[in-house]
Design a protein around this motif. Structure first.
Motif, short mmCIF file in Angstrom:
data_model
loop_
_atom_site.label_atom_id
_atom_site.label_comp_id
_atom_site.label_asym_id
_atom_site.label_seq_id
_atom_site.Cartn_x
_atom_site.Cartn_y
_atom_site.Cartn_z
N SER A 168 42.16 31.13 46.59
CA SER A 168 42.74 31.05 45.25
C SER A 168 44.25 31.11 45.35
O SER A 168 44.81 31.37 46.43
N VAL A 169 44.91 30.87 44.23
CA VAL A 169 46.33 31.18 44.10
C VAL A 169 46.45 32.26 43.03
O VAL A 169 45.54 32.45 42.22
N MET A 195 52.96 28.80 43.38
CA MET A 195 52.24 30.07 43.35
C MET A 195 51.81 30.46 44.76
O MET A 195 51.54 29.60 45.60
N ASN A 196 51.74 31.77 45.01
CA ASN A 196 51.25 32.28 46.28
C ASN A 196 49.75 32.02 46.41
O ASN A 196 49.00 32.14 45.45
N THR A 197 49.32 31.67 47.62
CA THR A 197 47.90 31.59 47.89
C THR A 197 47.37 33.00 48.19
O THR A 197 48.14 33.93 48.44
N SER A 198 46.04 33.15 48.20
CA SER A 198 45.45 34.47 48.40
C SER A 198 44.04 34.36 48.93
O SER A 198 43.33 33.38 48.65
N ASP A 199 43.63 35.39 49.67
CA ASP A 199 42.23 35.52 50.08
C ASP A 199 41.46 36.41 49.13
O ASP A 199 40.32 36.77 49.39
N GLY A 200 42.09 36.80 48.02
CA GLY A 200 41.46 37.68 47.05
C GLY A 200 41.82 39.13 47.21
O GLY A 200 41.58 39.94 46.31
N THR A 219 51.27 27.07 47.15
CA THR A 219 50.79 25.76 46.70
C THR A 219 51.48 25.42 45.39
O THR A 219 51.90 26.32 44.65
N GLY A 220 51.63 24.14 45.14
CA GLY A 220 52.41 23.71 43.98
C GLY A 220 51.56 23.04 42.92
O GLY A 220 50.45 22.56 43.18
N ALA A 221 52.10 23.02 41.72
CA ALA A 221 51.52 22.27 40.61
C ALA A 221 52.63 21.42 40.00
O ALA A 221 53.79 21.86 39.92
#
Length: 430
Positions: A30-31, A160-165, A173-175
Motif C-alpha cells: 500500500s501507500v 506518497m510513501n509506500t508501506s508494508d502495513g 509512488t506517484g499519482a
C-alpha cells in the motif's frame, strides 16, 4: 496447423507474463500518509499530508482536507506554461495548465464538476501571458463555508510513501491527476496550514483513481485520530495494516463489511441502515434508509423523526445521569462533574445483520469540563439523506472503502481492542 500452434504459443507467453507479474513482490502492499485532526476552524476537520514537490533536494509537503465527496483535487498553487529551473516564484507551487480545448477540461466541467446553485458558469475568456491558449476555469465549492469560486484546471502530481502495513518506507509512488489551482485567499476559512482539498471520492479525477496500478488494489482505508497531538493514518492498497501495540494483528481481522451504494449526482459513499438500536430497543427507522458517510460533517445528522426517536430512547436509558442545559448544536447534554460518563452503545443495524456499534467515546462529546453532549444533531424534517454519519463517529474506528468490490469495512471502536488510530508506527524503514 500453423495458426493453432501460433495461438498456443501466444497464449503461453501471455500466461507466463501474468504468472511473472503475480509472483513479483514489489516490497509494498500500500501507500500511506499521516492524518491530522484540526480544531481551529468552525468545526473539527481532518487533513492528510502529501508530498507535492521536490525542491533543493528536499520533499515539500502540504496538508489537504480529506473530502470523500469531492470530484477532484484543488489546492493553493498557480498554473505556469513556461516551466524551467527557477521559473517558479519562491514559496509557490507551480503546475502546468490544462487548455480549455483539452478533453479533460470538457470532461471535468460536464461530468465531474461541483454541483452548487451559487456557482457561476465557466467561460473560456482567460489565458496566460504569452501562452496563446485559453485556460480552463472550473468551479470549486469550499467545504467549510459552502461558497463557490473558480480555480484553474492543471496537470498535477503528488507523491506518497509506500508501506508494508507496519511502517512507511523510503520508497515512493506517484499519482498524476488533473487537479485545480485556487488562490491562497480560498483557504482562509481552513484550519491553519491546510491549503487544499484532497478528493478521495469515486470520481475518476479523485486521488484513488490516479493511484491505481498493477500492485495497488483500489482500496482506501482511513483511521481518524481523536486527538490533535498524534496523527492517524490513511492507506491506499489492500493491506495488511498494523497498529501498535498488537504488532502482529492485521487490523483487517477486526472489520465487518456492508455494501457501498451509489447515488445519482454524487461521487461520495453511502450505505444502507435498517435500524438503530439502543439497549435492545429499536428506534423506528425506515428499512434500507440511505446513509451518507461524510468527512466534512463533524457529527452524525439525523432527520427529525429519527432524531426524536433516538433522543427519547437515549434519555430513557440514561435517566440516572444528571442532565445539563443543551449546548448548540446538541439537544441532549449531561453533567460530567462526577466519575466519568459511560452510556449504552448506539448500534446502526446494517444489511445481513451486521452491526456498527457507536460506543461512549464516539457518542458523547465533551463540550466543557462539566458538560458532555450526545453527538447527534437534528437535521430537520426533510433532510436528505435521512442519516449522515460524521467524523466524530469515525474517530478511532478503522474504515475501509473497497472500490474493487463496492464494500465498506468498519471496525467499531479500536479502543475496545486496546489500540487507536494514533498507534501506527511512522518510523521509516529502508
Amino acid at each position: 496447423m500453423f495458426i493453432p500452434q501460433l495461438f498456443i504459443i501466444i497464449l503461453a507467453i501471455i500466461t507466463r507474463a501474468h504468472e511473472t507479474i503475480a509472483a513479483y513482490d514489489p516490497g509494498f502492499t500500500s501507500v500511506l500518509a499521516p492524518v491530522y485532526k484540526h480544531t481551529d476552524a468552525t468545526n473539527p476537520l481532518f487533513s492528510v499530508q502529501i508530498i507535492t514537490s521536490y525542491v533543493n533536494m528536499q520533499f515539500q509537503h502540504a496538508n489537504f482536507l480529506i473530502d470523500i465527496d469531492a470530484p477532484f483535487v484543488w489546492h493553493d498553487c498557480i498554473v505556469q506554461w513556461k516551466m524551467y529551473p527557477d521559473s517558479c516564484p519562491s514559496n509557490t507551487l507551480c503546475t502546468s495548465p490544462v487548455s480549455c480545448e483539452d478533453y479533460e477540461c470538457t470532461d471535468v466541467r460536464t461530468l465531474y464538476s461541483y454541483k452548487n446553485p451559487s456557482c457561476l458558469p465557466e467561460t473560456n475568456s482567460s489565458t496566460l501571458p504569452g501562452w496563446g491558449f485559453c485556460t480552463c476555469p472550473v468551479n470549486v465549492v469550499n467545504p467549510v463555508t459552502g461558497s463557490c469560486s473558480q480555480a484553474l484546471l492543471n496537470w498535477d502530481d503528488f507523491t506518497m510513501n509506500t508501506s508494508d502495513g507496519r511502517n512507511p518506507s523510503n520508497d515512493f509512488t506517484g499519482a498524476y491527476p488533473n487537479a485545480a489551482c485556487a488562490p491562497s485567499s480560498s483557504f482562509e476559512s481552513f484550519p491553519a496550514n491546510v491549503t487544499g482539498v484532497m478528493a478521495f471520492s469515486s470520481s475518476p479525477y479523485a486521488l484513488p483513481a490516479n493511484l491505481y496500478g498493477v500492485f495497488l488494489m483500489n482500496i482506501l482505508t482511513i483511521c481518524f485520530p481523536s486527538k490533535t497531538s498524534t496523527p492517524g493514518v490513511l492507506f491506499y492498497g489492500n493491506g495488511p495494516y498494523y497498529l501498535l501495540p498488537q504488532s502482529n494483528v492485521d487490523i483487517r481481522s477486526y472489520l465487518s463489511y456492508t455494501p457501498l451504494l451509489k447515488q445519482q449526482d454524487s461521487f461520495g459513499y453511502f450505505i444502507s441502515v435498517n435500524g438503530i438500536v439502543i439497549k435492545k430497543r429499536s428506534i423506528n427507522v425506515p428499512a434500507n434508509t440511505t446513509t451518507k458517510l461524510s468527512t466534512i460533517d463533524p457529527y452524525t445528522t439525523l432527520r427529525t423523526d429519527i432524531y426524536n426517536g433516538v433522543i427519547r430512547r437515549f434519555s430513557m436509558v440514561t435517566k440516572r445521569i444528571p442532565t445539563a442545559k443543551p449546548i448548540a448544536p446538541f439537544g441532549l447534554c449531561y453533567t460530567t462533574s462526577t466519575n466519568g460518563l459511560r452510556v449504552p452503545d448506539i448500534d446502526f443495524i446494517l444489511p445481513d445483520g451486521k452491526k456498527w456499534s457507536v460506543s461512549t467515546a464516539n457518542s458523547m462529546k465533551q463540550v466543557t469540563n462539566e458538560v458532555a453532549c450526545l453527538a447527534f444533531v437534528d437535521g430537520g424534517a426533510t433532510s436528505e439523506p435521512p442519516i449522515v454519519i460524521g467524523t466524530f463517529q469515525f474517530e478511532d474506528n478503522f474504515l475501509q472503502f473497497n472500490l474493487e468490490n463496492s464494500t465498506f469495512g468498519f471496525s467499531s471502536s479500536l479502543l475496545r481492542k486496546k489500540t487507536s488510530c494514533a498507534n501506527f508506527n511512522f518510523t521509516l524503514t529502508d
